[in-house]
Write an enzyme that holds these catalytic residues in place. Structure first.
Site, PDB file in Angstrom:
ATOM      1  N   GLU A   1      -4.886   7.386  -2.993  1.00  0.00           N
ATOM      2  CA  GLU A   1      -5.351   6.122  -2.401  1.00  0.00           C
ATOM      3  C   GLU A   1      -5.533   5.064  -3.491  1.00  0.00           C
ATOM      4  OE1 GLU A   1      -5.328   5.110   0.597  1.00  0.00           O
ATOM      5  OE2 GLU A   1      -4.804   7.075   1.389  1.00  0.00           O
TER       6      GLU A   1
ATOM      7  N   HIS B   1       0.837  -1.204   0.000  1.00  0.00           N
ATOM      8  CA  HIS B   1       0.000   0.000   0.000  1.00  0.00           C
ATOM      9  C   HIS B   1       0.875   1.258   0.000  1.00  0.00           C
ATOM     10  CE1 HIS B   1      -3.737   2.245   1.162  1.00  0.00           C
ATOM     11  NE2 HIS B   1      -2.838   3.093   1.657  1.00  0.00           N
ATOM     12  N   GLU B   2       1.788   1.334   0.954  1.00  0.00           N
ATOM     13  CA  GLU B   2       2.594   2.554   1.084  1.00  0.00           C
ATOM     14  C   GLU B   2       3.546   2.711  -0.107  1.00  0.00           C
ATOM     15  OE1 GLU B   2       1.615   4.679   3.167  1.00  0.00           O
ATOM     16  OE2 GLU B   2       0.355   3.358   4.393  1.00  0.00           O
TER      17      GLU B   2
ATOM     18  N   HIS C   1       1.694   4.366  -2.823  1.00  0.00           N
ATOM     19  CA  HIS C   1       1.723   5.826  -2.642  1.00  0.00           C
ATOM     20  C   HIS C   1       3.079   6.376  -3.104  1.00  0.00           C
ATOM     21  CE1 HIS C   1      -1.991   6.676  -0.502  1.00  0.00           C
ATOM     22  NE2 HIS C   1      -1.736   5.838   0.481  1.00  0.00           N
TER      23      HIS C   1
HETATM   24 ZN    ZN Z   1      -3.165   5.174   1.901  1.00  0.00          ZN
END
Ligand code: ZN
Length: 506
Positions: free
Chosen positions: A300, A270-271, A274
């Site tokens: 997101e 997830h990170e 980003h």
């Molecule tokens: Zn996030």
């Protein structure tokens, strides 16, 4: 580049000011990152003074009257029309931010910052004691200050619409109501089908103890697999995973839980999702407003794309499972691939948003959105808030909340005044469905590539279509430009149905 005047280039002068503000903001970001990672506990007071002074200096520069007068002069100049689209977009974005920042009186800015800090402190205590009554007066204060702020920004518009537009420019209740009601109906059906299916996945596999040292190796594997650039980034630990930074210095954090390796694994994906967005912004736009991400919803979407669409897919795990087994040795030696994959993808209605699976996740968001909307419309009182929360949890996820710490007090957002932000998480999912649908037309065999461990094509697709567009367009225009269609929930719901029907043999 068109010279706005012969003698001094007003546009260059304005951009030089914005560059300085951007650099100061990045430095402040690093100070925050350090606070959450390596700062000794005793440093908190000293650090909060550093942050207050830096924030004040930045705010002074942002509202400097010269920025306003440069904007005026540039717009009225004979050569204005000759500026490129990107240059005009810079002017538009600078004007938008300048108008917002200068409309709010300084005493309100300060009262708000102070209340947000106090609110978060009291929220931590209230959550630890599961005591909503302790938090309620603080919530009331920050809610009133937020309403005031929204009124200063635009007295003619509904305050909640003002907040939605700030977080995701171009959005309002009407647009989100429509998207979320489709999403809610589709998800409720899918949850029912998966939860009632015979042959449920065995989640206890995921809870087998897996040493942190092994998990750290997985973090590096995950980041490398999706092309995170370690020369311009790093991974550290924090209590709540987050990403900060910009272009050539992007920092990811994760956390390690011994009896749930998947928490770290999906946090890193997830990170790093980003982080890829930030590392691959267009170089020529560095330090300019157009050299920023499009919106938090799009941010997101990048994170959730690599976490869920790629990171939970069969193909990703077909490729990684041998290495996973090699790293974990005896721990998962008896687990067959399909059993493992199904466990990793179990649909499990639960109380806590941050631990929710991709199918139930958006319902946690919709619940928060509906509550925020009604709070700002004065339709629910703060006295009734826990009751409303618990009823919605029951209606949407079939879950009984007995304790406010696991209910209305679970997130920090409202304590700090973060109203109107929650919808971005679910919008990210909706963007993802539509991005995937388009990517599949451009790279029909993307799943075969992933299975071979080669994710460069899908990463490059995102770089070209999303990252390199920076903030040239607002989100609704960007999604239309990339996919040729208006934003729709259809693609995300289709994707989920297809994936989970396969996993659950429905
Ligand atoms: Zn996030």
């Amino acid at each position: 580049m068109v010279k706005i005047t012969q003698e001094i280039d007003l546009y260059e002068k304005l951009l030089a000011k914005i560059k300085e503000i951007t650099i100061l903001n990045n430095a402040l970001g690093t100070i925050y990152w350090d606070m959450e990672t390596f700062m000794p506990k005793g440093g908190i007071e000293q650090r909060s003074e550093e942050i207050a002074i830096m924030s004040g200096l930045i705010h002074e520069r942002v509202v400097e009257p010269e920025i306003g007068s440069l904007l005026e002069k540039i717009k009225q100049h004979n050569n204005y029309e000759k500026l490129s689209d990107a240059e005009k977009r810079n002017i538009y974005l600078i004007q938008r931010s300048y108008d917002q920042q200068t409309k709010i009186p300084k005493d309100l800015v300060m009262a708000y910052a102070k209340q947000a800090a106090i609110g978060v402190e009291i929220w931590k205590k209230a959550k630890a004691e599961s005591n909503y009554k302790l938090f309620q007066p603080e919530l009331e204060k920050i809610l009133e200050l937020t309403k005031k702020q929204a009124h200063y920004l635009n007295p003619d518009k509904d305050p909640y619409d003002v907040l939605l537009d700030q977080n995701e420019p171009g959005f309002n209740r009407e647009i989100i109501d429509k998207l979320f009601s489709e999403l809610r109906d589709g998800l409720k059906l899918l949850i029912k089908d998966t939860v009632e299916a015979p042959n449920q996945p065995d989640y206890s596999i995921i809870e087998r103890k897996c040493p942190v040292e092994i998990q750290k190796k997985m973090s590096e594997d995950m980041a490398k697999l999706i092309k995170f650039d370690f020369k311009r980034g790093r991974i550290d630990e924090a209590v709540h995973p987050f990403t900060s930074g910009y272009y050539d210095d992007v920092r990811v954090t994760t956390r390690y839980i011994e009896n749930d390796f998947s928490s770290n694994l999906f946090a890193v994906l997830h990170e790093c999702g980003h982080a890829l967005y930030e590392q691959n912004m267009p170089k020529k736009f560095k330090y300019q407003p157009v050299g920023y991400y499009c919106s938090m919803g799009f941010h997101e979407a990048q994170a959730r794309f690599f976490e869920n669409i790629v990171g939970r897919s069969r193909e990703f795990w077909e490729q990684y499972y041998p290495r996973f087994k090699e790293l974990t040795g005896e721990i998962f030696a008896d687990i067959e691939f399909d059993v493992f994959l199904r466990a990793l993808n179990k649909v499990n209605p639960s109380k806590i948003r941050v631990e929710a699976d991709p199918v139930t996740y958006s319902l946690h968001i919709i619940l928060r959105y509906e509550i925020e909307k009604e709070l700002f419309a004065g339709k629910i009182s703060l006295d009734d808030l826990p009751k409303v929360w618990n009823q919605k949890m029951k209606d949407y996820l079939g879950i009984d909340i007995e304790d406010d710490a696991e209910g209305v007090l679970q997130d920090t957002h409202w304590a700090g005044g973060g109203f109107g932000y929650f919808p971005d998480y679910a919008l990210g999912n909706i963007y993802d469905g539509q991005l995937l649908w388009t990517m599949e037309q451009d790279i029909p065999n993307w799943r075969d590539q992933v299975k071979k461990g080669d994710n460069s094509k899908i990463v490059n697709w995102m770089v070209k279509n999303v990252h390199q567009k920076g903030n040239l367009l607002d989100a609704l225009d960007l999604i239309k430009e990339i996919t040729g269609e208006e934003l729709s929930t259809k693609y995300y719901l289709d994707y989920l149905r297809k994936e989970y029907k396969k996993l659950y043999s429905l």
